[in-house]
Each structure stands twice: as C-alpha cells, then as structure tokens.
Design a protein around this motif. Sequence first.
Motif, PDB file in Angstrom:
ATOM      1  N   UNK A   1       0.807  -1.209   0.000  1.00  0.00           N
ATOM      2  CA  UNK A   1       0.000   0.000   0.000  1.00  0.00           C
ATOM      3  C   UNK A   1       0.846   1.268   0.000  1.00  0.00           C
ATOM      4  N   UNK A   2       2.065   1.147  -0.494  1.00  0.00           N
ATOM      5  CA  UNK A   2       2.888   2.354  -0.637  1.00  0.00           C
ATOM      6  C   UNK A   2       2.268   3.231  -1.726  1.00  0.00           C
ATOM      7  N   UNK A   3       2.559   4.513  -1.653  1.00  0.00           N
ATOM      8  CA  UNK A   3       2.048   5.455  -2.668  1.00  0.00           C
ATOM      9  C   UNK A   3       2.484   4.998  -4.063  1.00  0.00           C
ATOM     10  N   UNK A   4       3.732   4.534  -4.177  1.00  0.00           N
ATOM     11  CA  UNK A   4       4.275   4.118  -5.482  1.00  0.00           C
ATOM     12  C   UNK A   4       3.535   2.888  -6.013  1.00  0.00           C
ATOM     13  N   UNK A   5       3.275   1.926  -5.131  1.00  0.00           N
ATOM     14  CA  UNK A   5       2.605   0.688  -5.551  1.00  0.00           C
ATOM     15  C   UNK A   5       1.178   0.980  -6.018  1.00  0.00           C
ATOM     16  N   UNK A   6       0.436   1.724  -5.252  1.00  0.00           N
ATOM     17  CA  UNK A   6      -0.945   2.036  -5.635  1.00  0.00           C
ATOM     18  C   UNK A   6      -0.962   2.892  -6.901  1.00  0.00           C
ATOM     19  N   UNK A   7      -0.078   3.862  -6.979  1.00  0.00           N
ATOM     20  CA  UNK A   7       0.013   4.713  -8.163  1.00  0.00           C
ATOM     21  C   UNK A   7       0.296   3.871  -9.406  1.00  0.00           C
ATOM     22  N   UNK A   8       1.196   2.913  -9.282  1.00  0.00           N
ATOM     23  CA  UNK A   8       1.507   2.007 -10.381  1.00  0.00           C
ATOM     24  C   UNK A   8       0.256   1.238 -10.812  1.00  0.00           C
ATOM     25  N   UNK A   9      -0.503   0.742  -9.849  1.00  0.00           N
ATOM     26  CA  UNK A   9      -1.740   0.030 -10.187  1.00  0.00           C
ATOM     27  C   UNK A   9      -2.714   0.941 -10.931  1.00  0.00           C
ATOM     28  N   UNK A  10      -2.872   2.152 -10.438  1.00  0.00           N
ATOM     29  CA  UNK A  10      -3.839   3.081 -11.032  1.00  0.00           C
ATOM     30  C   UNK A  10      -3.479   3.437 -12.473  1.00  0.00           C
ATOM     31  N   UNK A  11      -2.228   3.286 -12.846  1.00  0.00           N
ATOM     32  CA  UNK A  11      -1.797   3.613 -14.210  1.00  0.00           C
ATOM     33  C   UNK A  11      -1.979   2.443 -15.173  1.00  0.00           C
ATOM     34  N   UNK A  12      -2.273   1.259 -14.649  1.00  0.00           N
ATOM     35  CA  UNK A  12      -2.460   0.096 -15.511  1.00  0.00           C
ATOM     36  C   UNK A  12      -3.906   0.047 -15.998  1.00  0.00           C
ATOM     37  N   UNK A  13      -4.109  -0.157 -17.303  1.00  0.00           N
ATOM     38  CA  UNK A  13      -5.473  -0.071 -17.855  1.00  0.00           C
ATOM     39  C   UNK A  13      -6.440  -1.132 -17.331  1.00  0.00           C
ATOM     40  N   UNK A  14      -5.967  -2.293 -16.918  1.00  0.00           N
ATOM     41  CA  UNK A  14      -6.866  -3.354 -16.471  1.00  0.00           C
ATOM     42  C   UNK A  14      -7.001  -3.445 -14.953  1.00  0.00           C
ATOM     43  N   UNK A  15      -6.299  -2.580 -14.230  1.00  0.00           N
ATOM     44  CA  UNK A  15      -6.329  -2.606 -12.765  1.00  0.00           C
ATOM     45  C   UNK A  15      -7.257  -1.483 -12.299  1.00  0.00           C
ATOM     46  N   UNK A  16      -8.187  -1.820 -11.427  1.00  0.00           N
ATOM     47  CA  UNK A  16      -9.190  -0.849 -10.991  1.00  0.00           C
ATOM     48  C   UNK A  16      -9.294  -0.807  -9.471  1.00  0.00           C
ATOM     49  N   UNK A  17      -9.359   0.386  -8.942  1.00  0.00           N
ATOM     50  CA  UNK A  17      -9.635   0.607  -7.517  1.00  0.00           C
ATOM     51  C   UNK A  17     -10.929   1.398  -7.423  1.00  0.00           C
ATOM     52  N   UNK A  18     -11.798   0.997  -6.510  1.00  0.00           N
ATOM     53  CA  UNK A  18     -13.006   1.751  -6.222  1.00  0.00           C
ATOM     54  C   UNK A  18     -13.137   1.902  -4.717  1.00  0.00           C
ATOM     55  N   UNK A  19     -13.471   3.105  -4.286  1.00  0.00           N
ATOM     56  CA  UNK A  19     -13.805   3.349  -2.890  1.00  0.00           C
ATOM     57  C   UNK A  19     -15.276   2.995  -2.707  1.00  0.00           C
ATOM     58  N   UNK A  20     -15.592   2.383  -1.585  1.00  0.00           N
ATOM     59  CA  UNK A  20     -16.963   1.992  -1.277  1.00  0.00           C
ATOM     60  C   UNK A  20     -17.516   3.026  -0.300  1.00  0.00           C
ATOM     61  N   UNK A  21     -18.537   3.733  -0.746  1.00  0.00           N
ATOM     62  CA  UNK A  21     -19.079   4.825   0.058  1.00  0.00           C
ATOM     63  C   UNK A  21     -20.466   4.462   0.593  1.00  0.00           C
ATOM     64  N   UNK A  22     -20.671   4.754   1.860  1.00  0.00           N
ATOM     65  CA  UNK A  22     -21.999   4.674   2.466  1.00  0.00           C
ATOM     66  C   UNK A  22     -22.643   6.025   2.200  1.00  0.00           C
ATOM     67  N   UNK A  23     -23.604   6.038   1.285  1.00  0.00           N
ATOM     68  CA  UNK A  23     -24.208   7.317   0.879  1.00  0.00           C
ATOM     69  C   UNK A  23     -24.971   7.980   2.020  1.00  0.00           C
ATOM     70  N   UNK A  24     -25.553   7.169   2.915  1.00  0.00           N
ATOM     71  CA  UNK A  24     -26.329   7.768   4.007  1.00  0.00           C
ATOM     72  C   UNK A  24     -25.427   8.473   5.021  1.00  0.00           C
ATOM     73  N   UNK A  25     -24.194   7.977   5.183  1.00  0.00           N
ATOM     74  CA  UNK A  25     -23.257   8.586   6.127  1.00  0.00           C
ATOM     75  C   UNK A  25     -22.234   9.483   5.439  1.00  0.00           C
ATOM     76  N   UNK A  26     -22.205   9.403   4.097  1.00  0.00           N
ATOM     77  CA  UNK A  26     -21.208  10.134   3.305  1.00  0.00           C
ATOM     78  C   UNK A  26     -19.789   9.811   3.782  1.00  0.00           C
TER      79      UNK A  26
END
Length: 167
Positions: free
Chosen positions: A43-68
Amino acid sequence: MKFIKATENDIPSIQDLARRSWENAYAEILSNEQMEYMLNTMYSKEEISNHLQQPNYHYFLIQDESQNSFEGFIGYENHYEEKTTKLHRIYLVPESKGKGFGKGALEFLKENVERAGDERIILNVNKYNSAKNFYESQGYRVYDDGVFNIGNNFVMDDFLMEFLIHK
C-alpha cells in the motif's frame, strides 16, 4: 452504497482504509512486523500509483451514501489470466461489516467482470482469515492453496478461491 473510481488523490484514503481494516482482520493472524511490512509494501504510494496507471487494474472506494463516509475499497485486475479477473483486495473497516457492503462489492465486481468479458474471478485469502467463510457464502470455492514468499522472510499462507460466472 456507491462505488467511486479511485484516482491518485485517493491514495491516502486507500492507505488509511487498508490500515484500519488490516489492524482488525489480521491482528490475530499476522505478527505486527509482517503486517507493517505488507502495508508498507503493498500500500505504498508508489505501488498504488503504479496500479492506477495500468489499464486493467481498478480501484473503487466503497461509500456509504447515508453517512457520506468511505467504508472500504476494492481493487481488481481484469484479464489477469485468460478470461479471468483477479480480486487483489477488498477491505472494509470493522464498523461497516455486516451491513451488506461486502456482498454489494462482490456483486459490483461480478457486473464489471462480465462487462470486461471475463468469466472467472480468482482471489487469495489467508487460511486463518474468516473472510473465507464469507466468500464461500457468496458462491466462491477453494480450488488450491499455496505458501507464497513475499520477501523479508515473510510468507502468505493462502487458499486460492474462484467464482465462475455462468453466462
């Protein structure tokens, strides 16, 4: 529940959510040294950044809309193997467990995997992690196991699980 595609700006949130969920999920399973090593490596900044730059790798944050508020995140890679998506990470903060976020995230994943044209989802789960039972309740099955050297004299002792999408 809302899924928000993560960007570079979300890396601190992902790191915070990972730490909060890991401290709960792995406290009885991993030594503090191994947990710190894995969090700092995976979970280093570099590792996650590398993942985010790959076209087939996806990260999504899961949000509770009622609590924002963010309750967790999911990270997966389409076409990891032929017609296969790998769920690399799905973590929820302790206070959100049992509220349907995990089921919702797996359903969201399944829809995105189908859209990408893959037919199978694979993941690793620690042999002593109760999440295995959750995955089994959602239709995943163990197909193998393994011990994986992750460096620094640490290993991951995991079950390999899969979910087959029937079209």
